[in-house]
Design a protein around this motif. Sequence first.
Motif, PDB file in Angstrom:
ATOM      1  N   GLY A  87       5.607   5.455   1.150  1.00 57.68           N
ATOM      2  CA  GLY A  87       6.009   6.692   1.173  1.00 57.68           C
ATOM      3  C   GLY A  87       4.229   7.087   0.136  1.00 57.68           C
ATOM      4  N   CYS A  88       3.197   6.480   0.999  1.00 58.92           N
ATOM      5  CA  CYS A  88       2.592   6.832  -0.144  1.00 58.92           C
ATOM      6  C   CYS A  88       1.468   8.494   0.663  1.00 58.92           C
ATOM      7  CB  CYS A  88       0.938   5.610   0.841  1.00 58.92           C
ATOM      8  SG  CYS A  88       0.814   5.611   2.497  1.00 58.92           S
ATOM      9  N   GLN A  89       2.021   8.562   1.901  1.00 55.58           N
ATOM     10  CA  GLN A  89       1.484   9.651   2.961  1.00 55.58           C
ATOM     11  C   GLN A  89      -0.138   9.455   3.076  1.00 55.58           C
ATOM     12  OE1 GLN A  89       3.095  13.191   0.860  1.00 55.58           O
ATOM     13  NE2 GLN A  89       4.112  12.454  -0.552  1.00 55.58           N
ATOM     14  N   ASN A  90      -0.269   8.653   3.446  1.00 52.09           N
ATOM     15  CA  ASN A  90      -1.561   8.415   4.322  1.00 52.09           C
ATOM     16  C   ASN A  90      -1.306   8.458   5.293  1.00 52.09           C
ATOM     17  OD1 ASN A  90      -2.289   7.264   1.857  1.00 52.09           O
ATOM     18  ND2 ASN A  90      -3.044   5.206   2.658  1.00 52.09           N
ATOM     19  N   CYS A  91      -0.900   8.747   5.797  1.00 50.36           N
ATOM     20  CA  CYS A  91      -0.509   9.277   7.571  1.00 50.36           C
ATOM     21  C   CYS A  91      -0.665  10.760   7.746  1.00 50.36           C
ATOM     22  CB  CYS A  91       0.958   8.713   8.417  1.00 50.36           C
ATOM     23  SG  CYS A  91       2.011   8.728   7.308  1.00 50.36           S
ATOM     24  N   THR A  92       0.102  11.162   6.663  1.00 53.61           N
ATOM     25  CA  THR A  92       0.501  12.666   6.746  1.00 53.61           C
ATOM     26  C   THR A  92      -1.426  13.536   6.956  1.00 53.61           C
ATOM     27  OG1 THR A  92       0.844  13.161   4.512  1.00 53.61           O
ATOM     28  CG2 THR A  92       2.878  12.608   6.166  1.00 53.61           C
ATOM     29  N   ILE A  93      -2.238  12.625   5.682  1.00 54.29           N
ATOM     30  CA  ILE A  93      -3.455  13.129   5.879  1.00 54.29           C
ATOM     31  C   ILE A  93      -4.188  12.199   6.932  1.00 54.29           C
ATOM     32  CG2 ILE A  93      -5.378  12.505   4.047  1.00 54.29           C
ATOM     33  CD1 ILE A  93      -3.346  11.601   1.730  1.00 54.29           C
ATOM     34  N   ALA A  94      -4.181  11.411   7.138  1.00 56.53           N
ATOM     35  CA  ALA A  94      -5.096  10.782   8.518  1.00 56.53           C
ATOM     36  C   ALA A  94      -4.173  11.962   9.511  1.00 56.53           C
ATOM     37  CB  ALA A  94      -4.631   9.485   8.298  1.00 56.53           C
ATOM     38  N   CYS A  95      -3.924  12.359  10.644  1.00 57.89           N
ATOM     39  CA  CYS A  95      -3.318  12.615  11.657  1.00 57.89           C
ATOM     40  C   CYS A  95      -4.265  14.170  11.277  1.00 57.89           C
ATOM     41  CB  CYS A  95      -2.267  13.229  11.708  1.00 57.89           C
ATOM     42  SG  CYS A  95      -2.210  13.939  13.364  1.00 57.89           S
ATOM     43  N   PRO A  96      -5.841  14.447  12.059  1.00 56.92           N
ATOM     44  CA  PRO A  96      -5.971  15.082  12.603  1.00 56.92           C
ATOM     45  C   PRO A  96      -5.304  16.265  13.111  1.00 56.92           C
ATOM     46  CG  PRO A  96      -6.560  13.420  14.562  1.00 56.92           C
ATOM     47  CD  PRO A  96      -5.811  13.392  13.881  1.00 56.92           C
ATOM     48  N   TYR A  97      -4.052  15.905  13.616  1.00 62.15           N
ATOM     49  CA  TYR A  97      -3.406  17.088  13.874  1.00 62.15           C
ATOM     50  C   TYR A  97      -2.796  17.929  13.306  1.00 62.15           C
ATOM     51  CZ  TYR A  97      -5.609  15.175  18.356  1.00 62.15           C
ATOM     52  OH  TYR A  97      -6.746  15.138  19.069  1.00 62.15           O
ATOM     53  N   GLY A  98      -2.185  16.966  12.062  1.00 63.79           N
ATOM     54  CA  GLY A  98      -1.368  17.687  10.912  1.00 63.79           C
ATOM     55  C   GLY A  98       0.613  17.365  11.735  1.00 63.79           C
ATOM     56  N   ILE A  99       0.785  16.253  11.559  1.00 59.92           N
ATOM     57  CA  ILE A  99       1.701  16.079  12.749  1.00 59.92           C
ATOM     58  C   ILE A  99       2.976  15.178  12.191  1.00 59.92           C
ATOM     59  CG2 ILE A  99       3.281  15.095  14.447  1.00 59.92           C
ATOM     60  CD1 ILE A  99       1.182  17.302  15.424  1.00 59.92           C
ATOM     61  N   PRO A 100       2.561  14.034  11.469  1.00 61.51           N
ATOM     62  CA  PRO A 100       3.457  13.798  10.660  1.00 61.51           C
ATOM     63  C   PRO A 100       4.074  14.489   9.608  1.00 61.51           C
ATOM     64  CG  PRO A 100       2.230  12.259  11.111  1.00 61.51           C
ATOM     65  CD  PRO A 100       1.735  13.985  11.199  1.00 61.51           C
ATOM     66  N   LYS A 101       5.055  14.871   8.659  1.00 59.80           N
ATOM     67  CA  LYS A 101       5.699  15.092   7.600  1.00 59.80           C
ATOM     68  C   LYS A 101       6.427  14.457   6.794  1.00 59.80           C
ATOM     69  CE  LYS A 101       4.131  19.044   9.945  1.00 59.80           C
ATOM     70  NZ  LYS A 101       3.177  19.548   9.663  1.00 59.80           N
ATOM     71  N   PHE A 102       6.246  14.225   5.498  1.00 65.36           N
ATOM     72  CA  PHE A 102       6.503  13.726   4.550  1.00 65.36           C
ATOM     73  C   PHE A 102       7.815  13.937   4.065  1.00 65.36           C
ATOM     74  CE2 PHE A 102       7.272  11.555   0.546  1.00 65.36           C
ATOM     75  CZ  PHE A 102       7.341   9.943   1.273  1.00 65.36           C
ATOM     76  N   ASP A 103       9.488  13.120   4.123  1.00 66.11           N
ATOM     77  CA  ASP A 103      10.686  13.929   3.972  1.00 66.11           C
ATOM     78  C   ASP A 103      10.675  13.495   1.995  1.00 66.11           C
ATOM     79  OD1 ASP A 103      13.456  14.173   3.081  1.00 66.11           O
ATOM     80  OD2 ASP A 103      13.797  13.454   5.323  1.00 66.11           O
ATOM     81  N   GLU A 104      10.618  14.154   1.528  1.00 66.31           N
ATOM     82  CA  GLU A 104      10.747  13.944  -0.004  1.00 66.31           C
ATOM     83  C   GLU A 104      11.998  13.037  -0.664  1.00 66.31           C
ATOM     84  OE1 GLU A 104       9.276  16.260  -3.232  1.00 66.31           O
ATOM     85  OE2 GLU A 104       7.470  17.235  -1.755  1.00 66.31           O
ATOM     86  N   GLU A 105      13.084  13.479  -0.148  1.00 70.05           N
ATOM     87  CA  GLU A 105      14.460  12.729  -0.708  1.00 70.05           C
ATOM     88  C   GLU A 105      14.354  11.431  -0.061  1.00 70.05           C
ATOM     89  OE1 GLU A 105      18.097  15.069   1.058  1.00 70.05           O
ATOM     90  OE2 GLU A 105      16.740  16.935   0.239  1.00 70.05           O
ATOM     91  N   GLN A 106      14.320  10.958   1.371  1.00 71.42           N
ATOM     92  CA  GLN A 106      14.580   9.958   2.240  1.00 71.42           C
ATOM     93  C   GLN A 106      13.124   9.078   1.610  1.00 71.42           C
ATOM     94  OE1 GLN A 106      15.113   9.412   6.142  1.00 71.42           O
ATOM     95  NE2 GLN A 106      17.112  10.380   5.673  1.00 71.42           N
ATOM     96  N   ASN A 107      11.867   9.948   0.960  1.00 71.88           N
ATOM     97  CA  ASN A 107      10.991   8.832   1.133  1.00 71.88           C
ATOM     98  C   ASN A 107      10.346   7.635   2.226  1.00 71.88           C
ATOM     99  OD1 ASN A 107       8.081   8.634  -0.930  1.00 71.88           O
ATOM    100  ND2 ASN A 107       9.485   6.109  -1.338  1.00 71.88           N
ATOM    101  N   LEU A 108      10.380   8.980   3.212  1.00 68.71           N
ATOM    102  CA  LEU A 108       9.698   8.467   4.420  1.00 68.71           C
ATOM    103  C   LEU A 108       9.062   9.670   5.449  1.00 68.71           C
ATOM    104  CD1 LEU A 108      10.379   6.042   5.878  1.00 68.71           C
ATOM    105  CD2 LEU A 108      12.535   7.231   6.728  1.00 68.71           C
ATOM    106  N   MET A 109       8.189   9.200   6.283  1.00 72.12           N
ATOM    107  CA  MET A 109       7.683   9.629   7.387  1.00 72.12           C
ATOM    108  C   MET A 109       8.415   9.918   8.575  1.00 72.12           C
ATOM    109  SD  MET A 109       5.206   9.752  10.363  1.00 72.12           S
ATOM    110  CE  MET A 109       4.949   7.896  10.506  1.00 72.12           C
ATOM    111  N   TYR A 110       8.188  11.253   9.379  1.00 74.15           N
ATOM    112  CA  TYR A 110       8.609  11.385  10.258  1.00 74.15           C
ATOM    113  C   TYR A 110       7.770  12.115  11.131  1.00 74.15           C
ATOM    114  CZ  TYR A 110      10.261  16.071   8.374  1.00 74.15           C
ATOM    115  OH  TYR A 110      10.570  16.996   8.630  1.00 74.15           O
ATOM    116  N   LYS A 111       8.119  11.575  12.664  1.00 75.20           N
ATOM    117  CA  LYS A 111       7.153  12.662  13.862  1.00 75.20           C
ATOM    118  C   LYS A 111       7.598  12.686  15.059  1.00 75.20           C
ATOM    119  CE  LYS A 111       3.936   9.698  15.158  1.00 75.20           C
ATOM    120  NZ  LYS A 111       4.220   9.698  16.482  1.00 75.20           N
ATOM    121  N   CYS A 112       7.570  13.337  15.761  1.00 75.67           N
ATOM    122  CA  CYS A 112       7.681  12.975  17.205  1.00 75.67           C
ATOM    123  C   CYS A 112       7.970  11.349  17.393  1.00 75.67           C
ATOM    124  CB  CYS A 112       6.753  13.882  18.324  1.00 75.67           C
ATOM    125  SG  CYS A 112       7.141  13.839  20.300  1.00 75.67           S
TER     126      CYS A 112
END
Length: 187
Positions: A87-112
């Motif tokens: 749940g660090c959310q590094n992936c959501t920050i690193a993506c140049p296209y802004g694709i990964p989203k973070f679900d706070e309830e599940q503490n998990l990143m999700y994307k296509c």
Amino acid sequence: MKQLLYIEMDNCIGCRSCLAACTQCGGHDERNRNYVYDVNPLVNRQTIPLMCLHCVNPACARSCPAQAIQVTEEGAVLSALVEKCIGCQNCTIACPYGIPKFDEEQNLMYKCDLCYDRTKEGIPPMCASVCPTNTLQWITEEEFAAKQEKHRLGKWMSSRMPENPLEGETHVKINLPGILQGTEKLF
């Protein structure tokens, strides 16, 4: 025969069938992993679909300290593994296209994940299987080469070309709207 997702943005009519289909893909827990954006809602009705481009060397996976984001042999970049994601959310920050989203309830990143359960079997992803205007197409590399030749794609492709690299090479190919190429839409 290798296939890839090809997005022809000019064709998008904003019907959002791709979004509805995305929620029905196995393993998505009825969560939408794609987006449709209104380009300039105060001027016209142009919309564009946006989903993960499945980068060859994905920034989201490179930035994950827990190695929770896996890349398949076919090139699909999967959502974070539940058992590894911290749940660090590094992936959501690193993506140049802004694709990964973070679900706070599940503490998990999700994307296509390119409907990996389907595409690994050669079945089109849900979004491409329902698109009424062929904005989203599941095509072979030969069909893509023919499109490149016919439309002289290259400069306006999001996927890395020698003339205009963005983040790097991607497995999803995009033909940007004709207005950027000096052509006008016919509809």
